[in-house]
Design an enzyme around this catalytic site. Structure first.
Site: not given
Ligand code: FPP
Length: 245
Positions: A18, A21-23, A35, A64, A67, A129
Protein backbone atom coordinates in the site's frame (compact mmCIF):
# COMPACT_ATOMS: atom_id res chain seq x y z
CA UNK A 1 21.27 -11.02 8.48
CA UNK A 2 22.91 -14.26 9.52
CA UNK A 3 21.31 -13.86 12.90
CA UNK A 4 17.81 -13.83 11.40
CA UNK A 5 18.63 -16.70 9.08
CA UNK A 6 19.42 -18.91 12.04
CA UNK A 7 16.42 -17.75 14.06
CA UNK A 8 12.84 -18.05 12.88
CA UNK A 9 12.04 -17.30 9.27
CA UNK A 10 8.33 -17.34 8.36
CA UNK A 11 7.49 -19.98 5.80
CA UNK A 12 4.93 -17.72 4.16
CA UNK A 13 4.95 -13.92 4.10
CA UNK A 14 1.98 -12.10 2.54
CA UNK A 15 2.16 -8.38 1.80
CA UNK A 16 -0.48 -5.71 1.19
CA UNK A 17 1.59 -3.32 -0.94
CA UNK A 18 0.00 0.00 0.00
CA UNK A 19 1.02 3.61 -0.51
CA UNK A 20 2.24 3.82 -4.12
CA UNK A 21 -0.05 6.77 -4.79
CA UNK A 22 0.93 8.66 -1.64
CA UNK A 23 4.61 7.98 -2.32
CA UNK A 24 4.22 9.68 -5.71
CA UNK A 25 2.01 12.51 -4.48
CA UNK A 26 4.44 13.36 -1.67
CA UNK A 27 7.04 13.98 -4.39
CA UNK A 28 4.72 15.88 -6.68
CA UNK A 29 4.74 12.98 -9.16
CA UNK A 30 1.81 11.31 -10.92
CA UNK A 31 0.41 8.22 -9.16
CA UNK A 32 1.59 6.07 -12.05
CA UNK A 33 5.18 6.79 -11.04
CA UNK A 34 4.44 5.36 -7.61
CA UNK A 35 3.21 2.12 -9.15
CA UNK A 36 6.29 2.02 -11.37
CA UNK A 37 8.58 2.36 -8.33
CA UNK A 38 6.38 -0.23 -6.66
CA UNK A 39 7.42 -2.79 -9.25
CA UNK A 40 11.06 -2.22 -8.30
CA UNK A 41 10.12 -2.86 -4.68
CA UNK A 42 8.40 -6.08 -5.82
CA UNK A 43 11.67 -7.25 -7.44
CA UNK A 44 13.63 -6.48 -4.28
CA UNK A 45 11.09 -8.22 -2.03
CA UNK A 46 11.31 -11.35 -4.20
CA UNK A 47 15.12 -11.30 -3.92
CA UNK A 48 14.99 -10.87 -0.12
CA UNK A 49 12.47 -13.69 0.25
CA UNK A 50 14.73 -15.95 -1.81
CA UNK A 51 17.86 -14.91 0.10
CA UNK A 52 16.37 -15.43 3.56
CA UNK A 53 14.64 -18.74 2.91
CA UNK A 54 11.02 -17.56 2.99
CA UNK A 55 9.24 -20.32 1.09
CA UNK A 56 6.13 -18.44 -0.07
CA UNK A 57 5.72 -14.75 -0.79
CA UNK A 58 2.21 -13.51 -1.59
CA UNK A 59 1.79 -10.01 -3.00
CA UNK A 60 -1.56 -8.22 -3.25
CA UNK A 61 -1.18 -6.74 -6.74
CA UNK A 62 -4.77 -5.91 -7.69
CA UNK A 63 -7.91 -6.34 -5.65
CA UNK A 64 -11.37 -7.07 -6.98
CA UNK A 65 -12.25 -3.59 -5.70
CA UNK A 66 -9.42 -1.86 -7.63
CA UNK A 67 -11.59 -1.89 -10.81
CA UNK A 68 -13.38 1.15 -9.36
CA UNK A 69 -10.23 3.29 -9.82
CA UNK A 70 -10.06 5.66 -12.80
CA UNK A 71 -9.68 3.76 -16.07
CA UNK A 72 -6.23 5.23 -16.76
CA UNK A 73 -4.94 3.94 -13.41
CA UNK A 74 -6.47 0.50 -13.97
CA UNK A 75 -4.76 0.43 -17.37
CA UNK A 76 -1.46 1.49 -15.78
CA UNK A 77 -1.64 -1.31 -13.23
CA UNK A 78 -2.59 -3.89 -15.89
CA UNK A 79 0.27 -2.67 -18.08
CA UNK A 80 2.75 -2.96 -15.23
CA UNK A 81 1.68 -6.49 -14.36
CA UNK A 82 1.89 -7.54 -18.01
CA UNK A 83 5.31 -5.92 -18.39
CA UNK A 84 6.48 -7.56 -15.17
CA UNK A 85 5.51 -11.01 -16.40
CA UNK A 86 6.93 -10.41 -19.88
CA UNK A 87 10.23 -8.96 -18.65
CA UNK A 88 10.85 -10.90 -15.45
CA UNK A 89 9.42 -14.34 -16.17
CA UNK A 90 12.61 -15.73 -17.72
CA UNK A 91 14.74 -14.44 -14.87
CA UNK A 92 12.36 -15.71 -12.18
CA UNK A 93 12.23 -19.08 -13.92
CA UNK A 94 16.06 -19.11 -14.04
CA UNK A 95 16.06 -18.50 -10.29
CA UNK A 96 13.84 -21.53 -9.73
CA UNK A 97 10.87 -19.37 -8.62
CA UNK A 98 7.43 -20.94 -8.95
CA UNK A 99 4.62 -18.52 -9.75
CA UNK A 100 1.03 -18.96 -8.61
CA UNK A 101 -1.78 -16.56 -9.32
CA UNK A 102 -4.79 -16.30 -6.99
CA UNK A 103 -8.01 -14.42 -7.67
CA UNK A 104 -11.05 -14.65 -9.93
CA UNK A 105 -10.32 -15.44 -13.56
CA UNK A 106 -13.73 -15.38 -15.23
CA UNK A 107 -13.96 -11.62 -15.83
CA UNK A 108 -10.35 -11.00 -16.85
CA UNK A 109 -9.41 -9.24 -20.04
CA UNK A 110 -8.27 -11.51 -22.83
CA UNK A 111 -4.76 -10.07 -22.93
CA UNK A 112 -4.04 -10.81 -19.25
CA UNK A 113 -5.25 -14.35 -18.66
CA UNK A 114 -2.90 -16.09 -21.16
CA UNK A 115 0.08 -14.34 -19.55
CA UNK A 116 -0.95 -15.45 -16.07
CA UNK A 117 -1.39 -19.02 -17.29
CA UNK A 118 1.96 -18.91 -19.09
CA UNK A 119 3.71 -17.71 -15.90
CA UNK A 120 2.22 -20.56 -13.88
CA UNK A 121 2.82 -23.21 -16.53
CA UNK A 122 6.42 -22.19 -17.24
CA UNK A 123 7.40 -22.28 -13.57
CA UNK A 124 5.19 -25.05 -12.19
CA UNK A 125 8.02 -27.58 -11.68
CA UNK A 126 10.32 -25.08 -9.94
CA UNK A 127 11.27 -25.87 -6.37
CA UNK A 128 12.53 -22.54 -4.98
CA UNK A 129 10.48 -19.62 -3.68
CA UNK A 130 6.79 -19.69 -4.57
CA UNK A 131 5.71 -16.20 -5.61
CA UNK A 132 1.95 -15.90 -5.23
CA UNK A 133 0.45 -12.94 -7.04
CA UNK A 134 -3.01 -11.98 -5.82
CA UNK A 135 -4.61 -10.47 -8.88
CA UNK A 136 -8.29 -9.58 -9.25
CA UNK A 137 -8.41 -11.02 -5.75
CA UNK A 138 -10.90 -10.53 -2.94
CA UNK A 139 -11.11 -12.91 0.01
CA UNK A 140 -14.90 -12.86 0.30
CA UNK A 141 -15.21 -13.62 -3.40
CA UNK A 142 -12.66 -16.46 -3.04
CA UNK A 143 -14.58 -17.97 -0.10
CA UNK A 144 -17.91 -17.61 -1.93
CA UNK A 145 -16.46 -19.33 -5.02
CA UNK A 146 -15.17 -22.16 -2.81
CA UNK A 147 -18.60 -22.53 -1.18
CA UNK A 148 -20.20 -22.65 -4.64
CA UNK A 149 -17.87 -25.46 -5.73
CA UNK A 150 -18.80 -27.47 -2.63
CA UNK A 151 -22.50 -26.83 -3.29
CA UNK A 152 -22.06 -28.06 -6.86
CA UNK A 153 -20.45 -31.25 -5.55
CA UNK A 154 -23.37 -31.77 -3.17
CA UNK A 155 -25.85 -31.16 -5.99
CA UNK A 156 -23.96 -33.69 -8.14
CA UNK A 157 -24.22 -36.24 -5.34
CA UNK A 158 -20.45 -36.63 -4.83
CA UNK A 159 -20.35 -34.86 -1.47
CA UNK A 160 -22.63 -34.99 1.56
CA UNK A 161 -23.38 -31.77 3.48
CA UNK A 162 -21.97 -33.34 6.66
CA UNK A 163 -18.62 -33.75 4.88
CA UNK A 164 -18.26 -30.00 4.57
CA UNK A 165 -15.81 -28.76 7.16
CA UNK A 166 -12.93 -26.29 7.32
CA UNK A 167 -10.58 -28.74 5.59
CA UNK A 168 -13.02 -29.33 2.73
CA UNK A 169 -13.57 -25.61 2.20
CA UNK A 170 -9.87 -24.85 2.46
CA UNK A 171 -9.20 -27.34 -0.34
CA UNK A 172 -11.43 -25.35 -2.72
CA UNK A 173 -9.71 -22.01 -2.15
CA UNK A 174 -7.37 -20.47 -4.75
CA UNK A 175 -4.52 -21.04 -2.29
CA UNK A 176 -4.94 -24.80 -2.39
CA UNK A 177 -1.53 -26.38 -1.69
CA UNK A 178 -0.08 -23.15 -0.29
CA UNK A 179 0.46 -23.04 3.49
CA UNK A 180 -1.33 -20.33 5.46
CA UNK A 181 0.63 -17.08 5.83
CA UNK A 182 2.68 -16.81 9.01
CA UNK A 183 3.19 -13.09 8.63
CA UNK A 184 0.99 -10.51 6.91
CA UNK A 185 2.63 -7.13 6.35
CA UNK A 186 0.84 -3.97 5.26
CA UNK A 187 2.83 -0.92 4.28
CA UNK A 188 1.96 2.80 4.45
CA UNK A 189 0.71 2.85 8.04
CA UNK A 190 -2.84 1.68 7.24
CA UNK A 191 -4.01 -1.00 9.68
CA UNK A 192 -6.60 -3.06 7.80
CA UNK A 193 -6.76 -6.40 6.00
CA UNK A 194 -8.91 -5.01 3.16
CA UNK A 195 -10.38 -8.34 2.08
CA UNK A 196 -6.95 -10.02 1.80
CA UNK A 197 -6.56 -13.72 2.72
CA UNK A 198 -9.28 -13.46 5.38
CA UNK A 199 -9.58 -17.25 5.76
CA UNK A 200 -5.88 -18.09 5.47
CA UNK A 201 -4.66 -15.35 7.83
CA UNK A 202 -6.67 -16.68 10.79
CA UNK A 203 -3.51 -17.20 12.87
CA UNK A 204 -1.07 -14.97 11.00
CA UNK A 205 1.03 -12.41 12.77
CA UNK A 206 0.06 -8.96 11.52
CA UNK A 207 2.62 -6.22 11.02
CA UNK A 208 1.87 -2.68 9.91
CA UNK A 209 4.89 -0.67 8.81
CA UNK A 210 4.88 3.08 8.12
CA UNK A 211 6.89 2.99 4.87
CA UNK A 212 5.05 3.44 1.58
CA UNK A 213 5.43 0.39 -0.65
CA UNK A 214 8.07 1.93 -2.99
CA UNK A 215 10.21 2.48 0.15
CA UNK A 216 9.92 -1.17 1.22
CA UNK A 217 13.64 -1.80 0.95
CA UNK A 218 15.73 -4.81 1.89
CA UNK A 219 16.34 -3.26 5.30
CA UNK A 220 12.64 -2.70 5.96
CA UNK A 221 11.94 -6.33 5.02
CA UNK A 222 14.75 -7.52 7.32
CA UNK A 223 13.29 -5.48 10.16
CA UNK A 224 9.88 -7.03 9.58
CA UNK A 225 11.44 -10.50 9.71
CA UNK A 226 13.20 -9.57 12.94
CA UNK A 227 9.91 -8.43 14.51
CA UNK A 228 8.30 -11.73 13.45
CA UNK A 229 11.20 -13.70 14.94
CA UNK A 230 10.54 -12.01 18.27
CA UNK A 231 6.82 -12.81 18.37
CA UNK A 232 5.39 -15.81 20.14
CA UNK A 233 2.60 -17.61 18.33
CA UNK A 234 0.04 -19.48 20.37
CA UNK A 235 -2.68 -20.56 17.90
CA UNK A 236 -5.37 -20.17 20.56
CA UNK A 237 -3.33 -22.12 23.14
CA UNK A 238 -1.37 -20.69 26.06
CA UNK A 239 2.18 -19.40 26.27
CA UNK A 240 4.89 -22.10 26.21
CA UNK A 241 6.33 -20.68 29.44
CA UNK A 242 2.97 -21.21 31.15
CA UNK A 243 2.97 -24.89 30.11
CA UNK A 244 6.51 -25.68 31.28
CA UNK A 245 6.63 -23.46 34.31
C1 FPP B 1 -1.39 0.31 -3.46
O1 FPP B 1 -1.03 1.65 -3.62
C2 FPP B 1 -0.88 -0.53 -4.51
C3 FPP B 1 -1.63 -1.12 -5.49
C4 FPP B 1 -3.09 -0.94 -5.60
C5 FPP B 1 -1.07 -1.97 -6.53
C6 FPP B 1 0.26 -2.62 -6.27
C7 FPP B 1 0.85 -2.90 -7.57
C8 FPP B 1 2.16 -2.86 -7.89
C9 FPP B 1 3.23 -2.62 -6.90
C10 FPP B 1 2.61 -3.01 -9.31
C11 FPP B 1 2.27 -4.30 -10.02
C12 FPP B 1 2.46 -5.55 -9.26
C13 FPP B 1 3.31 -6.58 -9.57
C14 FPP B 1 3.25 -7.84 -8.78
C15 FPP B 1 4.29 -6.49 -10.67
P1 FPP B 1 -2.19 2.73 -3.71
O2 FPP B 1 -2.32 3.14 -5.13
O3 FPP B 1 -3.44 2.21 -3.08
O4 FPP B 1 -1.55 3.88 -2.86
P2 FPP B 1 -2.33 4.98 -2.03
O5 FPP B 1 -3.10 4.25 -0.95
O6 FPP B 1 -1.23 5.80 -1.50
O7 FPP B 1 -3.22 5.71 -3.00
Amino acid sequence: MNKIETVKIPRHVAIIMDGNGRWAQSRGLPRAMGHRKGVEAVREAVRVAGDTGVGFLTLFAFSSENWTRPETEVNDLMGLLKAFIRRDLAELHGENVRIRIIGARDNLRGDILPLLIEAEETTKANTGLTLVIAFNYGARDEIARAARKLAEQVAAGVLRPDQIDAVALDAQLDTQGIPDPDLVIRTSGEERLSNFLLWQAAYAELLFVPEYWPDFTRDVFYRALAVYAGRERRYGGIAAAAVTG
